[in-house]
Write a protein that holds these residues in place. Sequence first.
Motif, PDB file in Angstrom:
ATOM      1  N   ALA A 192       0.834  -1.200   0.000  1.00 41.68           N
ATOM      2  CA  ALA A 192       0.000   0.000   0.000  1.00 41.68           C
ATOM      3  C   ALA A 192       0.870   1.252   0.000  1.00 41.68           C
ATOM      4  N   GLU A 193       1.949   1.227   0.761  1.00 43.89           N
ATOM      5  CA  GLU A 193       2.850   2.383   0.792  1.00 43.89           C
ATOM      6  C   GLU A 193       3.481   2.611  -0.582  1.00 43.89           C
ATOM      7  N   GLN A 194       3.844   1.535  -1.255  1.00 44.32           N
ATOM      8  CA  GLN A 194       4.407   1.666  -2.600  1.00 44.32           C
ATOM      9  C   GLN A 194       3.376   2.240  -3.570  1.00 44.32           C
ATOM     10  N   GLN A 195       2.131   1.771  -3.477  1.00 40.06           N
ATOM     11  CA  GLN A 195       1.084   2.278  -4.364  1.00 40.06           C
ATOM     12  C   GLN A 195       0.799   3.753  -4.105  1.00 40.06           C
ATOM     13  N   LEU A 196       0.801   4.167  -2.847  1.00 34.94           N
ATOM     14  CA  LEU A 196       0.595   5.577  -2.524  1.00 34.94           C
ATOM     15  C   LEU A 196       1.735   6.428  -3.065  1.00 34.94           C
ATOM     16  N   THR A 197       2.946   5.930  -2.990  1.00 29.93           N
ATOM     17  CA  THR A 197       4.103   6.652  -3.517  1.00 29.93           C
ATOM     18  C   THR A 197       3.989   6.832  -5.023  1.00 29.93           C
ATOM     19  N   LEU A 198       3.559   5.795  -5.727  1.00 21.88           N
ATOM     20  CA  LEU A 198       3.375   5.891  -7.170  1.00 21.88           C
ATOM     21  C   LEU A 198       2.234   6.841  -7.532  1.00 21.88           C
ATOM     22  N   LEU A 199       1.153   6.801  -6.755  1.00 19.47           N
ATOM     23  CA  LEU A 199       0.027   7.706  -6.989  1.00 19.47           C
ATOM     24  C   LEU A 199       0.448   9.162  -6.840  1.00 19.47           C
ATOM     25  N   ALA A 200       1.258   9.436  -5.829  1.00 19.34           N
ATOM     26  CA  ALA A 200       1.635  10.810  -5.498  1.00 19.34           C
ATOM     27  C   ALA A 200       2.499  11.464  -6.566  1.00 19.34           C
ATOM     28  N   ARG A 201       3.016  10.702  -7.519  1.00 23.83           N
ATOM     29  CA  ARG A 201       3.833  11.286  -8.581  1.00 23.83           C
ATOM     30  C   ARG A 201       3.017  12.167  -9.514  1.00 23.83           C
ATOM     31  N   HIS A 202       1.764  11.827  -9.733  1.00 25.50           N
ATOM     32  CA  HIS A 202       0.937  12.564 -10.690  1.00 25.50           C
ATOM     33  C   HIS A 202      -0.411  12.996 -10.121  1.00 25.50           C
ATOM     34  N   ILE A 203      -0.691  12.623  -8.882  1.00 29.35           N
ATOM     35  CA  ILE A 203      -2.010  12.865  -8.297  1.00 29.35           C
ATOM     36  C   ILE A 203      -1.839  13.448  -6.899  1.00 29.35           C
ATOM     37  N   ASP A 204      -2.698  14.384  -6.557  1.00 23.99           N
ATOM     38  CA  ASP A 204      -2.678  14.935  -5.194  1.00 23.99           C
ATOM     39  C   ASP A 204      -3.361  13.966  -4.239  1.00 23.99           C
ATOM     40  N   LEU A 205      -2.842  13.896  -3.023  1.00 23.07           N
ATOM     41  CA  LEU A 205      -3.365  12.978  -2.022  1.00 23.07           C
ATOM     42  C   LEU A 205      -3.739  13.714  -0.750  1.00 23.07           C
ATOM     43  N   LEU A 206      -4.767  13.223  -0.091  1.00 22.55           N
ATOM     44  CA  LEU A 206      -5.129  13.622   1.264  1.00 22.55           C
ATOM     45  C   LEU A 206      -5.367  12.343   2.051  1.00 22.55           C
ATOM     46  N   LEU A 207      -4.566  12.129   3.088  1.00 26.17           N
ATOM     47  CA  LEU A 207      -4.596  10.876   3.839  1.00 26.17           C
ATOM     48  C   LEU A 207      -5.354  11.051   5.147  1.00 26.17           C
ATOM     49  N   LEU A 208      -6.353  10.188   5.363  1.00 23.87           N
ATOM     50  CA  LEU A 208      -7.139  10.222   6.593  1.00 23.87           C
ATOM     51  C   LEU A 208      -7.216   8.814   7.186  1.00 23.87           C
ATOM     52  N   PRO A 209      -6.162   8.375   7.892  1.00 23.06           N
ATOM     53  CA  PRO A 209      -6.212   7.064   8.545  1.00 23.06           C
ATOM     54  C   PRO A 209      -7.132   7.098   9.755  1.00 23.06           C
ATOM     55  N   LEU A 210      -7.860   6.002   9.976  1.00 24.46           N
ATOM     56  CA  LEU A 210      -8.876   5.930  11.029  1.00 24.46           C
ATOM     57  C   LEU A 210      -8.416   5.012  12.155  1.00 24.46           C
ATOM     58  N   SER A 211      -8.720   5.412  13.378  1.00 27.95           N
ATOM     59  CA  SER A 211      -8.338   4.588  14.517  1.00 27.95           C
ATOM     60  C   SER A 211      -9.365   4.715  15.638  1.00 27.95           C
ATOM     61  N   ASP A 212      -9.201   3.854  16.620  1.00 28.13           N
ATOM     62  CA  ASP A 212     -10.030   3.834  17.818  1.00 28.13           C
ATOM     63  C   ASP A 212      -9.093   3.909  19.024  1.00 28.13           C
ATOM     64  N   PRO A 213      -9.528   4.480  20.146  1.00 26.89           N
ATOM     65  CA  PRO A 213      -8.650   4.516  21.323  1.00 26.89           C
ATOM     66  C   PRO A 213      -8.085   3.160  21.713  1.00 26.89           C
ATOM     67  N   LEU A 214      -8.860   2.086  21.529  1.00 25.63           N
ATOM     68  CA  LEU A 214      -8.367   0.758  21.889  1.00 25.63           C
ATOM     69  C   LEU A 214      -7.338   0.233  20.891  1.00 25.63           C
ATOM     70  N   ASP A 215      -7.191   0.904  19.749  1.00 25.91           N
ATOM     71  CA  ASP A 215      -6.106   0.544  18.838  1.00 25.91           C
ATOM     72  C   ASP A 215      -4.761   1.005  19.376  1.00 25.91           C
ATOM     73  N   HIS A 216      -4.787   1.977  20.275  1.00 23.95           N
ATOM     74  CA  HIS A 216      -3.547   2.597  20.744  1.00 23.95           C
ATOM     75  C   HIS A 216      -3.147   2.186  22.150  1.00 23.95           C
ATOM     76  N   ALA A 217      -4.089   1.780  22.951  1.00 23.77           N
ATOM     77  CA  ALA A 217      -3.759   1.420  24.335  1.00 23.77           C
ATOM     78  C   ALA A 217      -4.790   0.445  24.885  1.00 23.77           C
ATOM     79  N   LEU A 218      -4.292  -0.567  25.609  1.00 25.63           N
ATOM     80  CA  LEU A 218      -5.172  -1.524  26.275  1.00 25.63           C
ATOM     81  C   LEU A 218      -5.441  -1.058  27.707  1.00 25.63           C
ATOM     82  N   PRO A 219      -6.674  -1.102  28.153  1.00 25.61           N
ATOM     83  CA  PRO A 219      -6.952  -0.757  29.553  1.00 25.61           C
ATOM     84  C   PRO A 219      -6.518  -1.894  30.482  1.00 25.61           C
ATOM     85  N   ALA A 220      -6.161  -1.561  31.691  1.00 22.15           N
ATOM     86  CA  ALA A 220      -5.818  -2.590  32.685  1.00 22.15           C
ATOM     87  C   ALA A 220      -7.120  -3.141  33.251  1.00 22.15           C
TER      88      ALA A 220
END
Length: 314
Positions: A212-240
């Motif tokens: 995916a990173e390679q495809q984004l790099t190839l896209l960015a050569r001729h196309i403008d990009l806006l990246l919006l990755p999505l996450s949830d709080p539990l993706d970043h930290a586990l509660p005790a």
Amino acid sequence: MQTPASHPGIHIDLAELIEMRHRVHEVPLFSTPARRSPLIGLHHSKLRGRGVDFDQVRVYQPGDDVRTIDWRVTARTQEPHTKLFHEERERPIFIIAEQSQRLFFGSGQCFKSVLAARAAALIGWAALGHNDRIGGLVFADNEHHEVKPRRSKQSLLQLLNLLARANQALAAEASPASRDTFGMALRRAREVLRPGSLVIVLCDERALSDNAEQQLTLLARHIDLLLLPLSDPLDHALPAAGLLRFTQADAQLELDSHNGDLRQAYRAQAQAREARWQRLAQKLGVPLLPLSTQAELVEQLQEQLSALRPRKVV
């Protein structure tokens, strides 16, 4: 299965995506005569001479391109004048929106799949209001659907309908695909889009594979990009919270969240994902606007765009 209306934040329907048009004025995604968007560079960087219209002639200023000097006016006035051009506002805007099983999760205000659909709708309505051609690609675990960019409300409604249908098809008992569907969607975008297009990417934060990173790099050569990755709080930290049990299809997993080393390793993985997105955005020179289920969509975009706005020097 119950209807989306009985599960706010878990599923979304077409009516809610249509209603997002009423919130476009709250977020300066695209510039208007009365308001300049921090993302205005996305409408000016890669058109490479296509869709450029003559605007006016003014006195030459230091730094102007000498190739744009208007020699007739210069000869008539005996003072150097240069031509100014503006780029056509209409351009293809292509929204790549994920609706896969890994997005069917959320511990905040909504599921990540709902957040992606809402963001796609908001951007779509903003683009249509800006007189741009709007289209996109909705990809799930085992299929994708495309809408060719057109400057029409029907084209946007077709895209929103695909989003709603893909969203409502998500269920807890389904198994995610093992293929790199995100990379495949990006490759398809490279095949169908012409230079000068703007691609909006809405995907799970965990979707950034090497391919995916390679495809984004190839896209960015001729196309403008806006990246919006999505996450949830539990993706970043586990509660005790003691022993946590996870099930998916026939698979089961147990984690002892009281284990400090486990929580630290989990947090380190999330930080590595965030850092990878930041490095990629910096390398490609494109805006990165991460979104979380923890906060309301419009408020997040307002805060992110405010941070992108150049600070005035006092």
